[in-house]
Scaffold this motif. Structure first.
Motif, PDB file in Angstrom:
ATOM      1  N   THR A  11       0.814  -1.056  -0.087  1.00 35.72           N
ATOM      2  CA  THR A  11       0.044   0.055   0.038  1.00 35.72           C
ATOM      3  C   THR A  11       0.753   1.300  -0.068  1.00 35.72           C
ATOM      4  OG1 THR A  11      -1.633  -0.953   1.048  1.00 35.72           O
ATOM      5  CG2 THR A  11      -1.752   1.153   1.239  1.00 35.72           C
ATOM      6  N   ALA A  12       1.825   1.308   0.920  1.00 33.92           N
ATOM      7  CA  ALA A  12       2.774   2.516   0.838  1.00 33.92           C
ATOM      8  C   ALA A  12       3.529   2.613  -0.330  1.00 33.92           C
ATOM      9  CB  ALA A  12       3.874   2.243   2.017  1.00 33.92           C
ATOM     10  N   LEU A  13       3.993   1.553  -1.034  1.00 31.37           N
ATOM     11  CA  LEU A  13       4.665   1.689  -2.268  1.00 31.37           C
ATOM     12  C   LEU A  13       3.600   2.200  -3.480  1.00 31.37           C
ATOM     13  CD1 LEU A  13       6.787  -1.672  -2.639  1.00 31.37           C
ATOM     14  CD2 LEU A  13       7.442   0.616  -1.659  1.00 31.37           C
ATOM     15  N   SER A  14       2.459   1.811  -3.377  1.00 31.66           N
ATOM     16  CA  SER A  14       1.448   2.047  -4.532  1.00 31.66           C
ATOM     17  C   SER A  14       1.148   3.463  -4.608  1.00 31.66           C
ATOM     18  CB  SER A  14       0.161   1.379  -4.285  1.00 31.66           C
ATOM     19  OG  SER A  14      -0.367   1.807  -3.213  1.00 31.66           O
ATOM     20  N   ARG A  15       1.540   4.312  -3.321  1.00 32.88           N
ATOM     21  CA  ARG A  15       1.209   5.552  -3.677  1.00 32.88           C
ATOM     22  C   ARG A  15       2.305   6.438  -4.482  1.00 32.88           C
ATOM     23  NH1 ARG A  15       1.467   5.044   2.453  1.00 32.88           N
ATOM     24  NH2 ARG A  15      -0.549   4.837   3.096  1.00 32.88           N
ATOM     25  N   THR A  16       3.428   5.793  -4.652  1.00 34.44           N
ATOM     26  CA  THR A  16       4.307   6.744  -5.818  1.00 34.44           C
ATOM     27  C   THR A  16       4.741   5.626  -6.830  1.00 34.44           C
ATOM     28  OG1 THR A  16       6.248   5.898  -4.301  1.00 34.44           O
ATOM     29  CG2 THR A  16       5.157   8.134  -4.019  1.00 34.44           C
ATOM     30  N   ILE A  17       4.632   4.329  -6.618  1.00 34.99           N
ATOM     31  CA  ILE A  17       5.008   3.460  -7.834  1.00 34.99           C
ATOM     32  C   ILE A  17       3.706   2.772  -8.591  1.00 34.99           C
ATOM     33  CG2 ILE A  17       5.966   1.089  -8.167  1.00 34.99           C
ATOM     34  CD1 ILE A  17       8.090   1.868  -5.861  1.00 34.99           C
ATOM     35  N   LEU A  18       3.807   2.633  -9.721  1.00 28.37           N
ATOM     36  CA  LEU A  18       2.534   2.126 -10.591  1.00 28.37           C
ATOM     37  C   LEU A  18       2.045   0.802 -10.000  1.00 28.37           C
ATOM     38  CD1 LEU A  18       3.535   3.416 -14.179  1.00 28.37           C
ATOM     39  CD2 LEU A  18       1.759   4.499 -12.436  1.00 28.37           C
ATOM     40  N   GLU A  19       0.972   0.427 -10.185  1.00 26.60           N
ATOM     41  CA  GLU A  19       0.321  -0.829  -9.664  1.00 26.60           C
ATOM     42  C   GLU A  19       0.997  -2.033 -10.683  1.00 26.60           C
ATOM     43  OE1 GLU A  19      -1.742  -3.358  -7.373  1.00 26.60           O
ATOM     44  OE2 GLU A  19      -1.510  -1.224  -7.124  1.00 26.60           O
ATOM     45  N   GLY A  20       1.262  -1.719 -11.949  1.00 27.86           N
ATOM     46  CA  GLY A  20       1.963  -2.615 -12.686  1.00 27.86           C
ATOM     47  C   GLY A  20       3.251  -3.131 -12.365  1.00 27.86           C
ATOM     48  N   GLN A  21       4.169  -2.470 -11.521  1.00 28.26           N
ATOM     49  CA  GLN A  21       5.360  -2.671 -11.200  1.00 28.26           C
ATOM     50  C   GLN A  21       5.224  -3.169  -9.962  1.00 28.26           C
ATOM     51  OE1 GLN A  21       6.260   1.819 -12.194  1.00 28.26           O
ATOM     52  NE2 GLN A  21       7.878   0.900 -11.212  1.00 28.26           N
ATOM     53  N   LEU A  22       4.491  -3.511  -9.213  1.00 27.31           N
ATOM     54  CA  LEU A  22       4.229  -4.316  -7.871  1.00 27.31           C
ATOM     55  C   LEU A  22       3.350  -5.691  -8.181  1.00 27.31           C
ATOM     56  CD1 LEU A  22       2.581  -1.211  -5.905  1.00 27.31           C
ATOM     57  CD2 LEU A  22       5.049  -1.837  -6.146  1.00 27.31           C
ATOM     58  N   ILE A  23       4.334  -6.596  -8.320  1.00 27.51           N
ATOM     59  CA  ILE A  23       3.899  -7.855  -9.034  1.00 27.51           C
ATOM     60  C   ILE A  23       3.536  -9.030  -7.841  1.00 27.51           C
ATOM     61  CG2 ILE A  23       4.466  -9.998 -10.480  1.00 27.51           C
ATOM     62  CD1 ILE A  23       6.288  -7.903 -11.900  1.00 27.51           C
ATOM     63  N   THR A  24       2.305  -9.355  -7.676  1.00 26.35           N
ATOM     64  CA  THR A  24       1.916 -10.518  -6.867  1.00 26.35           C
ATOM     65  C   THR A  24       1.426 -11.651  -7.662  1.00 26.35           C
ATOM     66  OG1 THR A  24      -0.076  -9.374  -6.338  1.00 26.35           O
ATOM     67  CG2 THR A  24       1.705  -8.996  -4.971  1.00 26.35           C
ATOM     68  N   ASN A  25       1.204 -11.888  -8.862  1.00 24.45           N
ATOM     69  CA  ASN A  25       0.834 -12.650  -9.747  1.00 24.45           C
ATOM     70  C   ASN A  25       1.569 -14.069  -9.666  1.00 24.45           C
ATOM     71  OD1 ASN A  25       0.812 -14.335 -11.980  1.00 24.45           O
ATOM     72  ND2 ASN A  25      -0.459 -12.870 -13.263  1.00 24.45           N
ATOM     73  N   PRO A  26       0.822 -14.973  -9.088  1.00 25.08           N
ATOM     74  CA  PRO A  26       1.569 -16.382  -8.812  1.00 25.08           C
ATOM     75  C   PRO A  26       2.521 -17.025  -9.805  1.00 25.08           C
ATOM     76  CG  PRO A  26      -0.649 -16.432  -8.239  1.00 25.08           C
ATOM     77  CD  PRO A  26      -0.533 -15.320  -8.932  1.00 25.08           C
ATOM     78  N   LEU A  27       2.224 -16.555 -11.228  1.00 23.90           N
ATOM     79  CA  LEU A  27       2.895 -17.131 -12.208  1.00 23.90           C
ATOM     80  C   LEU A  27       4.210 -16.256 -12.416  1.00 23.90           C
ATOM     81  CD1 LEU A  27       2.077 -18.582 -15.623  1.00 23.90           C
ATOM     82  CD2 LEU A  27       3.377 -16.570 -15.492  1.00 23.90           C
ATOM     83  N   LEU A  28       4.218 -14.910 -12.064  1.00 21.07           N
ATOM     84  CA  LEU A  28       5.115 -14.198 -12.321  1.00 21.07           C
ATOM     85  C   LEU A  28       6.220 -14.301 -11.373  1.00 21.07           C
ATOM     86  CD1 LEU A  28       3.544 -10.932 -13.925  1.00 21.07           C
ATOM     87  CD2 LEU A  28       4.849 -12.753 -15.168  1.00 21.07           C
ATOM     88  N   LEU A  29       5.570 -14.541 -10.027  1.00 14.74           N
ATOM     89  CA  LEU A  29       6.498 -14.729  -8.813  1.00 14.74           C
ATOM     90  C   LEU A  29       7.321 -15.957  -9.214  1.00 14.74           C
ATOM     91  CD1 LEU A  29       4.165 -13.799  -5.936  1.00 14.74           C
ATOM     92  CD2 LEU A  29       5.785 -12.496  -6.852  1.00 14.74           C
ATOM     93  N   LEU A  30       6.853 -17.112  -9.567  1.00 11.13           N
ATOM     94  CA  LEU A  30       7.448 -18.132  -9.908  1.00 11.13           C
ATOM     95  C   LEU A  30       8.563 -17.963 -11.180  1.00 11.13           C
ATOM     96  CD1 LEU A  30       7.876 -21.269 -10.013  1.00 11.13           C
ATOM     97  CD2 LEU A  30       6.049 -21.231 -11.818  1.00 11.13           C
ATOM     98  N   ALA A  31       8.214 -17.201 -12.033  1.00 12.50           N
ATOM     99  CA  ALA A  31       9.070 -17.018 -13.119  1.00 12.50           C
ATOM    100  C   ALA A  31      10.373 -16.327 -12.621  1.00 12.50           C
ATOM    101  CB  ALA A  31       8.350 -16.121 -14.144  1.00 12.50           C
ATOM    102  N   TYR A  32      10.204 -15.205 -11.766  1.00 11.78           N
ATOM    103  CA  TYR A  32      11.257 -14.504 -10.889  1.00 11.78           C
ATOM    104  C   TYR A  32      12.174 -15.082 -10.185  1.00 11.78           C
ATOM    105  CZ  TYR A  32       9.830 -10.156 -13.796  1.00 11.78           C
ATOM    106  OH  TYR A  32       9.932  -9.226 -14.615  1.00 11.78           O
ATOM    107  N   GLY A  33      11.534 -16.059  -9.599  1.00 11.41           N
ATOM    108  CA  GLY A  33      11.923 -16.962  -8.655  1.00 11.41           C
ATOM    109  C   GLY A  33      13.183 -17.872  -9.023  1.00 11.41           C
ATOM    110  N   THR A  34      14.020 -17.426  -9.913  1.00  6.33           N
ATOM    111  CA  THR A  34      14.916 -18.496 -10.228  1.00  6.33           C
ATOM    112  C   THR A  34      16.172 -17.632 -10.878  1.00  6.33           C
ATOM    113  OG1 THR A  34      15.457 -20.392 -11.601  1.00  6.33           O
ATOM    114  CG2 THR A  34      14.400 -18.478 -12.705  1.00  6.33           C
ATOM    115  N   ASP A  35      17.291 -17.834 -10.558  1.00  5.55           N
ATOM    116  CA  ASP A  35      18.491 -17.354 -11.268  1.00  5.55           C
ATOM    117  C   ASP A  35      19.417 -18.594 -12.041  1.00  5.55           C
ATOM    118  OD1 ASP A  35      19.723 -18.687  -9.186  1.00  5.55           O
ATOM    119  OD2 ASP A  35      20.530 -16.859  -8.176  1.00  5.55           O
ATOM    120  N   ALA A  36      20.663 -18.128 -11.937  1.00  2.00           N
ATOM    121  CA  ALA A  36      21.263 -19.148 -12.728  1.00  2.00           C
ATOM    122  C   ALA A  36      21.892 -20.299 -11.841  1.00  2.00           C
ATOM    123  CB  ALA A  36      22.552 -18.566 -13.618  1.00  2.00           C
TER     124      ALA A  36
END
Length: 941
Positions: A11-36
């Motif tokens: 909520t605090a972030l959404s005051r200055t950062i666009l909603e689309g930049q705050l990701i809680t989508n389960p698929l995208l969280l999975l996708a970003y949860g990996t590195d090499a």
């Protein structure tokens, strides 16, 4: 559901950062949860920050709500330092700014710039950044600095630590420090005097402890990235100099790097390399000290298993397959500023190893293909070795360093250890000049017994490196999670306690990338292991290195190839387990758009993948698996009656063009947008570059039979349907007519195949997963082209590069002599039609097919002949992807987001070799893109 403090944080972030930049989508969280690395943690939230102010906002609020945050750029790190189960802050796409100072001697980069891109920017100055990791064309500056990544040529002298000029940092409470700015340093001194005081205290403690001081000096005589850069307290006295050097190799655990200024190094004009083959690894290692005294730029060691992983490459020399099992190769690089210097250096190198016999003679090469292959052999070793693994196992890379004079002894000890623990396929390679070896081996984590075998290996390995050889457990890949339990063992209690004090000083609440470098859990390296279930034969060999991401048009919009593979593997795992069916259902639903519908399937990812994984082909296979029998029959009907389809298509685009003329672009765009929204995005989106129907009727015939030369012309079904766009000059004719005119002028008789209006390369079907219908059209086309060309007697011209590539890829063994527009123009048209009125400047766009075929240089050659100045658009796929520009216009818009800035205002039109791509390019550039045939005809008149 997010915990309360995370909800408050969001909520605090959404005051200055666009909603689309705050990701809680389960698929995208999975996708970003990996590195090499071989670890996987799924974040609770991903925040894509676009600038420093947003980064400060995230960091301050994470501190306020007591939430751990991990900083991330490309995610090519190998030790688990870029994953988290809390908040992942990603700084990539909007962090591309740079400044070059002092005629290239210094350069400031934001963290989202790829290392290879930084070197391109510095190339006009004859300079480059010092670090040169094997992942330089994927790794970004932020990670290169944070991990103190080095590489083949930089050694320790030119790594980030030793080439750092200044750095800009954001600390745990949002405080910003710019070490190049005196005012910033003074403000920091006022705000955080305790940090400066503590730095001075630690510095004095180390300086007054001769045993510890000597230990630090000795440890950093070779490559070492285990723990923090304690050498900063030895090499520097000023606390700000110590702070900025502490940040190098800190793996994002102390502060966020907002930008970094490097002292650049010479980028030598002339480069050559050679492969020195030795009968044993001992002989190869015994040559290293002599080479170290010679003018070499790099010496890379490759053991027999390394060579085996690349020996089946089509460019590999035959002798690779016949080398003895004991053999070892040294890849030796020589660099110079002029030819004479190069000759002298090579001679000195040859003399330096004359006393040590090689298995076969060697010579240096600068020949581009051979030179590139030699380095590809080395740079792609991790992924190419990983690709040989048994499906379901994990490819692990460890990274150690030894005193150079003990390299041979250590290499044998490592091989014996692997043999004893039955890691028969283990690979040994690395930077021999620095005593730095990479150990790649395959590990099954599916059973407790196998996990214990890995634990035993790690215990034995650390004992061997630390106690037997006094080496470094991590030389350049960073401590991360997999070596965190062993930092104290390498450094001893005193040094380790100082590292803990450093972590507490800069991160008092342990919220900045916790668990990395400093970790009290002795088993952390055995937890959160990444699953690697069998998924599909195309992608099972992927090790998720991330090399592909820089070449993907949808990366940053939806998913990258690596992320598509991660999602596919998780769906496969859930399906096989039979558990968590709700999550499986959700991921499948979300993957429909994120993974499938927005994949351009252009295959550019395979160009940079060391093992040539084409994720586009995988997605086509996924599409194929979801097609109903009813739709398959429908596709086969359409394939059989393609002439009716193109006729209907002409009627459709003609009707749309009527409304365009009647309503105007603005109104028609608005109307089509409304209808698309009402239809749930099922109706394609119209754009202003949409052409009208072609006015040209193509019939089976022979045109200009009086001409002696003959060519079979296959106009694509797209060009048989679509004509000119509204922005074409009125004097222009349809492409088919333009091609006929050009061929006639070049002295060709044109042969149209039988049933021309029903022929197609098959791409419209195969790209959507209708493989059978696609192959049916390819076979039909081949049959008619063979007939028209008298079984390959005459060349066949395709007027669109994608159609040529599609046909060529599956019909390579055909008797046909088929040509892409670029190659045909260069080889057969321009020699007969000299350029008489070249343009002052032109813009060219290489479509995906051209890159995959390797015709970029030939397109550039056409440009150079046709204009005094050529603007070559440096881009991935344009995102139109056949018809995706209509059905998913956001992909085309995203793919062309940087297009306008690459086209000078003086260029009113531009040229390419794909009609559909040209539609999307015109829409997003306000420049008329059309076929190169128009250009050739114009400049040769």
């Amino acid at each position: 559901m997010l915990p309360d403090n995370y909800l408050q944080f969001k909520t605090a972030l959404s005051r200055t950062i666009l909603e689309g930049q705050l990701i809680t989508n389960p698929l995208l969280l999975l996708a970003y949860g990996t590195d090499a690395s071989f670890y996987q943690l799924i974040p609770k939230m991903v925040v894509q920050v676009h600038n420093e102010n947003e980064a400060v906002t995230v960091i301050k609020n994470a501190h306020k709500y007591h939430i751990p945050v991990t900083y991330r750029a490309a995610g090519t790190s190998l030790s688990g330092q870029a994953v988290t189960d809390s908040v992942l802050m990603v700084a990539t796409h909007h962090w591309k700014n740079y400044e070059i100072f002092d005629n290239g001697l210094k350069a400031k980069f934001q963290p989202g710039i790829i290392g290879g891109r930084a070197n391109i920017l510095l190339a006009p100055y004859g300079r480059k950044i010092g670090p040169d990791p094997g992942s330089i064309n994927a790794a970004m500056i932020g990670g290169i600095a944070a991990n103190n990544a080095s590489g083949m040529c930089c050694g320790t002298a030119q790594n980030s630590y030793n080439t750092l000029a200044d750095i800009r940092l954001v600390f745990y409470d949002g405080t910003v420090l710019d070490t190049s700015d005196e005012k910033s340093k003074q403000n920091f001194l006022v705000k955080h005097p305790e940090i400066i005081q503590k730095i001075e205290t630690i510095r004095n403690k180390i300086q007054n402890n001769q045993v510890l001081l000597n230990r630090i000096k000795r440890k950093f005589k070779i490559k070492n990235t285990t723990g923090y850069s304690l050498n900063a307290f030895v090499d520097y006295h000023n606390p700000f100099d110590i702070i900025k050097h502490l940040m190098i190799g800190s793996e994002g655990t102390l502060a966020f790097i907002s930008d970094i200024t490097y002292n650049t190094v010479i980028n030598y004009k002339y480069k050559a390399c050679t492969l020195m083959v030795f009968e044993t690894i001992e002989k190869a290692c015994s040559a290293v000290p002599f080479l170290k005294e010679s003018p070499v730029a790099a010496v890379e060691l490759l053991d027999r298993n390394s060579i085996r992983s690349i020996e089946n490459d089509e460019q590999a020399p035959d002798y690779f397959k016949t080398l003895p099992e004991s053999s070892c190769i040294l890849l030796v690089e020589c660099q110079a500023n002029n030819v004479q210097e190069m000759v002298e250096k090579q001679q000195k190198i040859i003399v330096s190893v004359a006393a040590i016999p090689t298995y076969k003679p060697f010579e240096f090469t600068s020949e581009p293909k051979q030179y590139a292959f030699n380095w590809k052999t080395r740079n792609g070793l991790l992924p190419s070795t990983g690709a040989l693994r048994k499906t379901g196992t994990t490819c692990i890379i460890e990274d150690v360093a030894f005193p150079v004079d003990r390299l041979a002894e250590a290499s044998i000890a490592l091989k014996n250890l692997f043999a004893e623990l039955q890691y028969q396929d283990a690979v040994l390679f690395g930077h021999a000049l620095e005593g730095n070896l990479h150990l790649v081996f395959l590990q099954d984590f599916s059973t407790a017994k196998e996990v214990q075998r890995y634990a035993t290996l790690m215990d034995r390995l650390t004992d061997l490196v630390v106690n037997q050889f006094q080496g470094s457990l991590k030389a350049e890949h960073g401590t991360g999670r997999n070596m965190a339990p062993f930092v104290e063992k390498e450094w001893g209690e005193q040094a380790y306690q100082i590292m803990i004090e450093i972590k507490q000083l800069f991160d008092p609440n342990n919220l900045v990338n916790p668990g990395v470098i400093i970790n009290k859990n002795p088993k952390i390296h055995l937890e959160n292991l990444k699953p690697s279930p069998p998924t599909h034969e195309i992608i099972d060999k992927c090790i998720e290195c991330g090399f592909c991401e820089s070449h993907c048009v949808s990366e940053g919009l939806t998913l990258s190839p690596r992320q598509r593979i991660v999602v596919g593997r998780e769906i496969s795992r859930l399906k096989k387990s039979g558990k968590n069916t709700e999550r499986l259902k959700l991921l499948r639903q979300q993957a429909e758009y994120y993974s499938d519908q927005t994949c351009a399937t252009d295959g550019l990812c395979a160009l940079v993948c060391p093992v040539k994984i084409d994720t586009g082909k995988y997605i086509k296979a996924v599409r194929r698996s979801k097609i109903s029998s009813k739709n398959r029959k429908r596709a086969q009907y359409l394939a059989k009656n393609l002439d009716k389809v193109t006729k209907a298509g002409r009627l459709g685009v003609k009707s749309i063009h009527f409304f365009q003329t009647l309503l105007g672009n603005k109104t028609l765009y608005s109307v089509s947008k409304v209808f698309r929204k009402i239809s749930g995005n099922k109706i394609p989106q119209w754009n202003s570059a949409m052409p009208t129907a072609t006015q040209t009727k193509v019939e089976t015939s022979v045109l200009y039979p009086e001409n002696e030369l003959k060519v079979v012309y296959f106009p694509s079904c797209i060009n048989r349907t679509m004509g000119k766009s509204a922005d074409y000059p009125k004097t222009d004719v349809d492409l088919i007519v333009q091609t006929e005119i050009l061929l006639k002028r070049a002295g060709y008789s044109i042969i149209y195949p039988e049933k021309i209006n029903n022929l197609c390369c098959g791409m419209p079907f195969s790209s959507k997963g209708y493989k059978r219908a696609g192959l049916q059209k390819e076979a039909e086309l081949e049959q008619h082209l063979l007939q028209a060309s008298e079984n390959g007697k005459y060349p066949v011209l395709f007027d669109m590069s994608p159609c040529f590539y599609t046909f060529m890829e599956t019909r390579q063994n055909s008797n046909l002599k088929i040509y892409d527009p670029i190659e045909f123009v260069l080889d057969f048209v321009l020699p007969k039609l000299p350029v008489k009125s070249p343009r002052k400047e032109i813009t060219l766009f290489p479509v995906c097919s051209i890159k995959k075929i390797g015709l970029e240089e030939k397109l550039m050659e056409i440009g150079k002949r046709c204009a005094e100045k050529v603007h070559y658009i440096d881009s991935n796929c344009c995102g139109f992807a056949g018809d995706r520009g209509f059905t998913h216009p956001e992909l085309n818009q995203y793919g062309n987001r940087h297009l306008k800035e690459q086209i000078p205002s003086t260029c009113k039109d531009a040229f390419s070799t794909s009609r559909t791509c040209e539609i999307g390019l015109s829409e997003h550039s306000n420049v008329n893109f059309k076929s190169v045939f128009y250009l050739i005809d114009e400049v040769t008149r």
